[in-house]
Design a protein around this motif. Structure first.
Motif, PDB file in Angstrom:
ATOM      1  N   LEU A 171       0.842  -1.127  -0.086  1.00 42.98           N
ATOM      2  CA  LEU A 171       0.017  -0.109   0.206  1.00 42.98           C
ATOM      3  C   LEU A 171       0.875   1.144   0.011  1.00 42.98           C
ATOM      4  O   LEU A 171       0.548   2.322  -0.710  1.00 42.98           O
ATOM      5  CB  LEU A 171      -1.020   0.050   1.282  1.00 42.98           C
ATOM      6  CG  LEU A 171      -1.901   0.980   1.429  1.00 42.98           C
ATOM      7  CD1 LEU A 171      -3.147   0.980   0.202  1.00 42.98           C
ATOM      8  CD2 LEU A 171      -2.727   0.890   2.635  1.00 42.98           C
ATOM      9  N   PHE A 172       1.845   1.296   0.690  1.00 46.79           N
ATOM     10  CA  PHE A 172       2.897   2.374   0.950  1.00 46.79           C
ATOM     11  C   PHE A 172       4.034   2.406   0.171  1.00 46.79           C
ATOM     12  O   PHE A 172       4.870   3.546   0.462  1.00 46.79           O
ATOM     13  CB  PHE A 172       3.104   2.715   2.322  1.00 46.79           C
ATOM     14  CG  PHE A 172       1.739   2.746   3.175  1.00 46.79           C
ATOM     15  CD1 PHE A 172       0.776   3.693   2.923  1.00 46.79           C
ATOM     16  CD2 PHE A 172       1.466   1.732   4.191  1.00 46.79           C
ATOM     17  CE1 PHE A 172      -0.361   3.870   3.583  1.00 46.79           C
ATOM     18  CE2 PHE A 172       0.297   2.000   5.042  1.00 46.79           C
ATOM     19  CZ  PHE A 172      -0.733   2.915   4.660  1.00 46.79           C
ATOM     20  N   SER A 173       4.374   1.512  -0.658  1.00 44.27           N
ATOM     21  CA  SER A 173       5.438   1.295  -1.153  1.00 44.27           C
ATOM     22  C   SER A 173       5.696   2.361  -2.310  1.00 44.27           C
ATOM     23  O   SER A 173       4.619   2.902  -2.751  1.00 44.27           O
ATOM     24  CB  SER A 173       6.107   0.146  -1.865  1.00 44.27           C
ATOM     25  OG  SER A 173       5.211  -0.098  -2.774  1.00 44.27           O
ATOM     26  N   PRO A 174       6.716   2.920  -2.719  1.00 42.20           N
ATOM     27  CA  PRO A 174       6.834   4.206  -3.838  1.00 42.20           C
ATOM     28  C   PRO A 174       6.129   3.599  -5.118  1.00 42.20           C
ATOM     29  O   PRO A 174       5.466   4.327  -5.754  1.00 42.20           O
ATOM     30  CB  PRO A 174       8.300   4.400  -4.097  1.00 42.20           C
ATOM     31  CG  PRO A 174       8.985   3.888  -2.753  1.00 42.20           C
ATOM     32  CD  PRO A 174       8.189   2.954  -1.971  1.00 42.20           C
ATOM     33  N   ALA A 336     -10.991  -5.082  10.336  1.00 40.63           N
ATOM     34  CA  ALA A 336     -10.177  -3.850  11.200  1.00 40.63           C
ATOM     35  C   ALA A 336      -9.090  -3.069  10.644  1.00 40.63           C
ATOM     36  O   ALA A 336      -9.135  -1.867  10.733  1.00 40.63           O
ATOM     37  CB  ALA A 336      -9.796  -4.642  12.333  1.00 40.63           C
ATOM     38  N   VAL A 337      -8.265  -3.826   9.723  1.00 41.30           N
ATOM     39  CA  VAL A 337      -7.174  -3.158   9.197  1.00 41.30           C
ATOM     40  C   VAL A 337      -7.594  -2.313   8.041  1.00 41.30           C
ATOM     41  O   VAL A 337      -7.066  -1.146   7.934  1.00 41.30           O
ATOM     42  CB  VAL A 337      -6.151  -4.303   8.200  1.00 41.30           C
ATOM     43  CG1 VAL A 337      -5.241  -3.729   7.589  1.00 41.30           C
ATOM     44  CG2 VAL A 337      -5.652  -5.171   9.334  1.00 41.30           C
ATOM     45  N   LEU A 338      -8.552  -2.764   7.207  1.00 38.27           N
ATOM     46  CA  LEU A 338      -9.037  -1.916   6.125  1.00 38.27           C
ATOM     47  C   LEU A 338      -9.924  -0.519   6.723  1.00 38.27           C
ATOM     48  O   LEU A 338      -9.734   0.599   6.354  1.00 38.27           O
ATOM     49  CB  LEU A 338     -10.256  -2.576   5.445  1.00 38.27           C
ATOM     50  CG  LEU A 338      -9.662  -3.898   4.518  1.00 38.27           C
ATOM     51  CD1 LEU A 338     -10.563  -4.696   3.934  1.00 38.27           C
ATOM     52  CD2 LEU A 338      -8.526  -3.314   3.251  1.00 38.27           C
ATOM     53  N   TRP A 339     -10.506  -0.897   7.864  1.00 40.87           N
ATOM     54  CA  TRP A 339     -11.229   0.076   8.655  1.00 40.87           C
ATOM     55  C   TRP A 339     -10.364   1.145   8.952  1.00 40.87           C
ATOM     56  O   TRP A 339     -10.733   2.443   8.897  1.00 40.87           O
ATOM     57  CB  TRP A 339     -12.392  -0.530   9.645  1.00 40.87           C
ATOM     58  CG  TRP A 339     -13.126   0.371  10.367  1.00 40.87           C
ATOM     59  CD1 TRP A 339     -13.302   0.545  11.643  1.00 40.87           C
ATOM     60  CD2 TRP A 339     -14.052   1.297   9.813  1.00 40.87           C
ATOM     61  NE1 TRP A 339     -14.196   1.432  11.944  1.00 40.87           N
ATOM     62  CE2 TRP A 339     -14.580   2.067  11.100  1.00 40.87           C
ATOM     63  CE3 TRP A 339     -14.593   1.810   8.431  1.00 40.87           C
ATOM     64  CZ2 TRP A 339     -15.594   3.113  10.845  1.00 40.87           C
ATOM     65  CZ3 TRP A 339     -15.335   2.822   8.496  1.00 40.87           C
ATOM     66  CH2 TRP A 339     -15.941   3.389   9.624  1.00 40.87           C
ATOM     67  N   GLU A 340      -9.590   0.777   9.392  1.00 40.46           N
ATOM     68  CA  GLU A 340      -8.387   1.813  10.292  1.00 40.46           C
ATOM     69  C   GLU A 340      -7.696   2.758   9.027  1.00 40.46           C
ATOM     70  O   GLU A 340      -7.747   3.949   9.174  1.00 40.46           O
ATOM     71  CB  GLU A 340      -6.993   1.068  11.002  1.00 40.46           C
ATOM     72  CG  GLU A 340      -6.185   1.819  11.305  1.00 40.46           C
ATOM     73  CD  GLU A 340      -5.106   1.310  12.051  1.00 40.46           C
ATOM     74  OE1 GLU A 340      -4.398   0.337  11.243  1.00 40.46           O
ATOM     75  OE2 GLU A 340      -4.611   1.673  13.029  1.00 40.46           O
ATOM     76  N   MET A 341      -7.593   1.879   8.011  1.00 38.34           N
ATOM     77  CA  MET A 341      -6.912   2.954   6.727  1.00 38.34           C
ATOM     78  C   MET A 341      -7.839   4.190   6.409  1.00 38.34           C
ATOM     79  O   MET A 341      -7.376   5.092   6.198  1.00 38.34           O
ATOM     80  CB  MET A 341      -6.559   1.975   5.566  1.00 38.34           C
ATOM     81  CG  MET A 341      -5.695   0.947   5.470  1.00 38.34           C
ATOM     82  SD  MET A 341      -4.130   1.960   6.186  1.00 38.34           S
ATOM     83  CE  MET A 341      -3.134   0.559   6.775  1.00 38.34           C
ATOM     84  N   ILE A 342      -9.333   3.774   6.352  1.00 40.26           N
ATOM     85  CA  ILE A 342      -9.973   4.820   6.161  1.00 40.26           C
ATOM     86  C   ILE A 342      -9.861   5.973   7.232  1.00 40.26           C
ATOM     87  O   ILE A 342      -9.827   7.349   6.601  1.00 40.26           O
ATOM     88  CB  ILE A 342     -11.406   4.239   6.178  1.00 40.26           C
ATOM     89  CG1 ILE A 342     -11.632   3.328   4.961  1.00 40.26           C
ATOM     90  CG2 ILE A 342     -12.253   5.522   5.788  1.00 40.26           C
ATOM     91  CD1 ILE A 342     -13.009   2.789   4.839  1.00 40.26           C
ATOM     92  N   GLY A 491       1.813   5.837   6.446  1.00 41.66           N
ATOM     93  CA  GLY A 491       1.247   6.238   5.391  1.00 41.66           C
ATOM     94  C   GLY A 491       1.963   7.852   5.019  1.00 41.66           C
ATOM     95  O   GLY A 491       1.372   8.626   4.476  1.00 41.66           O
ATOM     96  N   LYS A 492       3.135   8.051   5.645  1.00 43.89           N
ATOM     97  CA  LYS A 492       3.632   9.220   5.726  1.00 43.89           C
ATOM     98  C   LYS A 492       3.738   9.931   4.146  1.00 43.89           C
ATOM     99  O   LYS A 492       3.600  10.994   3.860  1.00 43.89           O
ATOM    100  CB  LYS A 492       5.082   9.655   6.391  1.00 43.89           C
ATOM    101  CG  LYS A 492       5.864   8.617   6.191  1.00 43.89           C
ATOM    102  CD  LYS A 492       6.893   8.655   7.154  1.00 43.89           C
ATOM    103  CE  LYS A 492       8.364   7.984   6.877  1.00 43.89           C
ATOM    104  NZ  LYS A 492       8.025   6.454   6.713  1.00 43.89           N
ATOM    105  N   GLY A 495       0.436  10.340   2.250  1.00 44.10           N
ATOM    106  CA  GLY A 495      -0.108  11.628   3.061  1.00 44.10           C
ATOM    107  C   GLY A 495       0.619  12.873   2.194  1.00 44.10           C
ATOM    108  O   GLY A 495      -0.139  13.739   1.850  1.00 44.10           O
ATOM    109  N   LEU A 496       1.697  12.861   2.309  1.00 44.21           N
ATOM    110  CA  LEU A 496       2.760  14.130   1.663  1.00 44.21           C
ATOM    111  C   LEU A 496       2.555  14.243   0.421  1.00 44.21           C
ATOM    112  O   LEU A 496       2.292  15.344  -0.224  1.00 44.21           O
ATOM    113  CB  LEU A 496       4.177  13.944   2.021  1.00 44.21           C
ATOM    114  CG  LEU A 496       4.638  14.265   3.418  1.00 44.21           C
ATOM    115  CD1 LEU A 496       6.229  13.948   3.640  1.00 44.21           C
ATOM    116  CD2 LEU A 496       4.411  15.591   3.931  1.00 44.21           C
ATOM    117  N   VAL A 497       2.446  13.158  -0.423  1.00 41.29           N
ATOM    118  CA  VAL A 497       2.366  13.452  -1.856  1.00 41.29           C
ATOM    119  C   VAL A 497       0.760  13.959  -2.369  1.00 41.29           C
ATOM    120  O   VAL A 497       0.720  14.522  -3.311  1.00 41.29           O
ATOM    121  CB  VAL A 497       2.859  12.026  -2.737  1.00 41.29           C
ATOM    122  CG1 VAL A 497       1.723  11.134  -2.548  1.00 41.29           C
ATOM    123  CG2 VAL A 497       3.085  12.399  -4.194  1.00 41.29           C
TER     124      VAL A 497
END
Ligand code: HEM
Length: 546
Positions: A171-174, A336-342, A491-492, A495-497
């Motif tokens: 999910l978070f890799s470049p 739980a994991v999916l809900w947290e991402m939202i 998610g930094k 989030g930044l991009v």
């Protein structure tokens, strides 16, 4: 794990055993009540009188190292609960630490919970990067809402490491962030259109609603592969928005029973337990339907009905469903994991963009300078891409300066919990089972750390003008709004991009000015994150050519 029992352990046994023990039929017997009250008061007063840091630091808990951890006594029984339960806790804690010269570390009691707060970069680094601070205390609402099985609250261990690894890779890799660029652009284009329409019809724009809608759809796209069209999917979208809003309220609410467990028998003003148990089935239902849609699609795919490009551009649900062997996770854990991402991805991105735009409206010269930088880089009229963003130093500096002045999580949102005694380099020892907070707001507003900290000056980050080259992603604790160490925000980069791309486009397409009837107010309100107290209303004048 034992340390997790901090706010969750069952304390009801005494209600039933105490009357029998003292020979009374009922706890409501007048004599019993008076005796209990007096005992309670004396214990409270005694522990309060002899314990710097408050009741939770009794028995010399704060003096285990060469130097004691200093701190205010607070009130008997309650400790410093009132300081944290209302208003802007980051500011109250900062004033307290500065006035007492307790910036390195300050001990406080939140009812029966011992807390330390670090307000200087050095101690903050030691805490955040210590392997013994890789757990988090679990609030009742987070537990009830299944977050104990999601990345943010799962205890440091095999399960948490597995989730982090899956999320970092898929999910978070470049590569994955780049794969979802088209979705970001799509949401951005829709947001620009909606802003233009609202300006045309109302003469003003309430930016927050557009940012929140874009943010929710953006995260739904990357995580669930689902984008909502408000015109067609209004029912499901409204249900989702309502669930997210309710979840935010429940997680952000200050629950006194987390710190004074006995209170839960007669005081629950926000009806947290009841509301959580109503929300969870709704979340399960919505997420299950989406998971089922993915299962069906994936089965069709296996039989050759869908093309293979889905594998590369698949969403996070596809990834979780494709895990096999030791990596396979249960459906409830997946929810739980999916809900947290939202949760994590929606408000932070929207509210940070809102803060940036508020500062740019208050500083028209900076807004102009930024527009000029963007025009110089992509003056040929083509759309801005992720790749352009890194070559726009003023844009990067504006975002960094906003993160410094308005960190979305001023107390880094989620505290840490020590799993054993931790020796700091200043000689203090933080005992096991202590909650630790880093007051990032205090650090970014400390005149010993930042020159003229209250001024909004993006130039301080412009290397070409002698500014500092600060990496905000957890390497430099003078400005670490995403935390640091093994539990740093995964998610930094996403989030930044997202924020940087949206700000660049908003400034490129519109000139933003104050709405004379509702001028910009930088007042804050601290919920789950720290947002503008009054939503931003502004005039957005289209820039010629767009
Ligand atoms: C401007 C945007 C964001 C800010 C300021 C932010 C800030 C933070 C902070 C301060 C933490 C705690 C770090 C620590 O304890 O050291 C955190 C954790 C976390 N964030 Fe973010 N975040 C942002 C965006 C996102 C996004 C877009 C996602 C995902 C879609 C995300 C997912 C998470 C998760 C899963 C954790 C828990 C990590 C763990 O405990 O292992 N964040 N975030």
């Amino acid at each position: 794990m034992e340390s997790m029992s901090l706010v969750t352990k069952d304390t009801s046994w005494w209600v039933f055993t105490l009357p029998a023990f003292i020979g009374s039929k009922t706890l409501l017997d007048g004599y019993v009540l008076v005796s209990l009250g007096l005992t309670f008061l004396s214990v409270g007063l005694l522990t309060w009188a002899f314990a710097p840091g408050g009741v939770a630091w009794k028995n010399g808990r704060n003096r285990r190292g060469l130097s004691a951890i200093p701190g205010p006594r607070g009130l008997p029984v309650f400790g410093s609960l009132f300081t944290l339960s209302r208003g802007l806790a980051h500011r109250s804690l900062a004033s307290m630490a500065w006035s007492r010269a307790n910036t390195q570390l300050m001990a406080l009691s939140l009812g029966s919970t011992p807390l330390v707060v670090a307000s200087d970069p050095h101690t903050a680094r030691e805490i955040l990067t210590s392997p013994y601070f890789a757990d988090r205390p679990l609030k009742q609402s987070a537990k009830s809402l299944m977050f104990s099985r999601a990345i943010g609250f799962a205890p440091n261990g095999t399960y948490w490491r597995l989730l982090r690894r899956i999320a970092s890779t898929h999910l978070f890799s470049p590569r994955r962030i780049l794969a979802h660029e088209a979705g970001r652009q799509l949401e951005c284009a829709a947001m620009l259109r909606n802003v233009a329409n609202q300006q045309r019809s109302n003469g003003v724009v309430s930016l927050r609603e557009h940012l929140q809608a874009a943010s929710l759809n953006n995260i739904m796209g990357s995580v669930f592969g689902k984008r909502y069209d408000p015109a067609q999917d209004s029912e499901e979208l409204n249900e989702l928005r309502d669930m997210v809003r309710e979840g935010f309220e429940l997680l952000g609410a200050f629950n006194w029973s987390d710190y004074l467990p006995w209170l839960s028998y007669f005081y629950d003003p926000f009806r947290i337990n009841e509301r959580c148990s109503k929300l969870v089935p709704r979340v399960r239902k919505l997420v299950r339907v989406i998971i089922e849609e993915h299962r069906v699609r994936s089965n069709n795919n296996k039989s050759g009905k869908l093309d293979h490009q889905d594998h590369d551009h698949g969403d996070f649900v596809d990834v979780l469903l494709s895990l096999e062997g030791d990596e396979k996770i249960e459906e409830d854990d997946m929810i739980a994991v999916l809900w947290e991402m939202i949760f994590r991805g929606t408000d932070t991105t929207a509210l940070l963009t809102e803060w940036v735009m508020a500062e740019l409206i208050l500083n028209p010269d900076m807004q102009e300078k930024l527009r000029a930088e963007i025009e110089a880089a992509v003056g040929d009229g083509r759309g801005l891409t992720d790749a352009d963003l890194s070559s726009l130093p003023y844009l990067q500096s504006v975002v960094k300066e906003t993160l410094r002045v308005h960190p979305p999580g001023p107390l880094l949102s989620w505290a840490r919990l020590s799993t054993s005694d931790v020796q700091l380099s200043n000689g203090m020892v933080i005992p096991a089972d202590t909650t630790a907070m880093v007051n990032m707001w205090a650090i970014t507003h400390d005149p010993h750390v930042w020159e003229d900290p209250r001024a909004f000056r993006p130039e301080r980050f412009m290397e070409s003008q002698g500014g500092a080259d600060v990496d905000v992603r957890g390497c430099d604790l003078r400005l670490a709004p995403f935390g640091a160490g093994r539990r740093v925000c995964p998610g930094k980069n996403l989030g930044l991009v997202t924020v940087t791309l949206w700000v660049a486009n908003l400034v490129r397409h519109f000139k933003w000015a104050q709405d004379p009837t509702r001028t910009v107010d930088l007042g804050e309100v601290l919920k789950l994150s720290c947002e503008m107290k009054r939503p931003l209303h502004t005039v957005a004048l289209p820039v010629k050519g767009f």
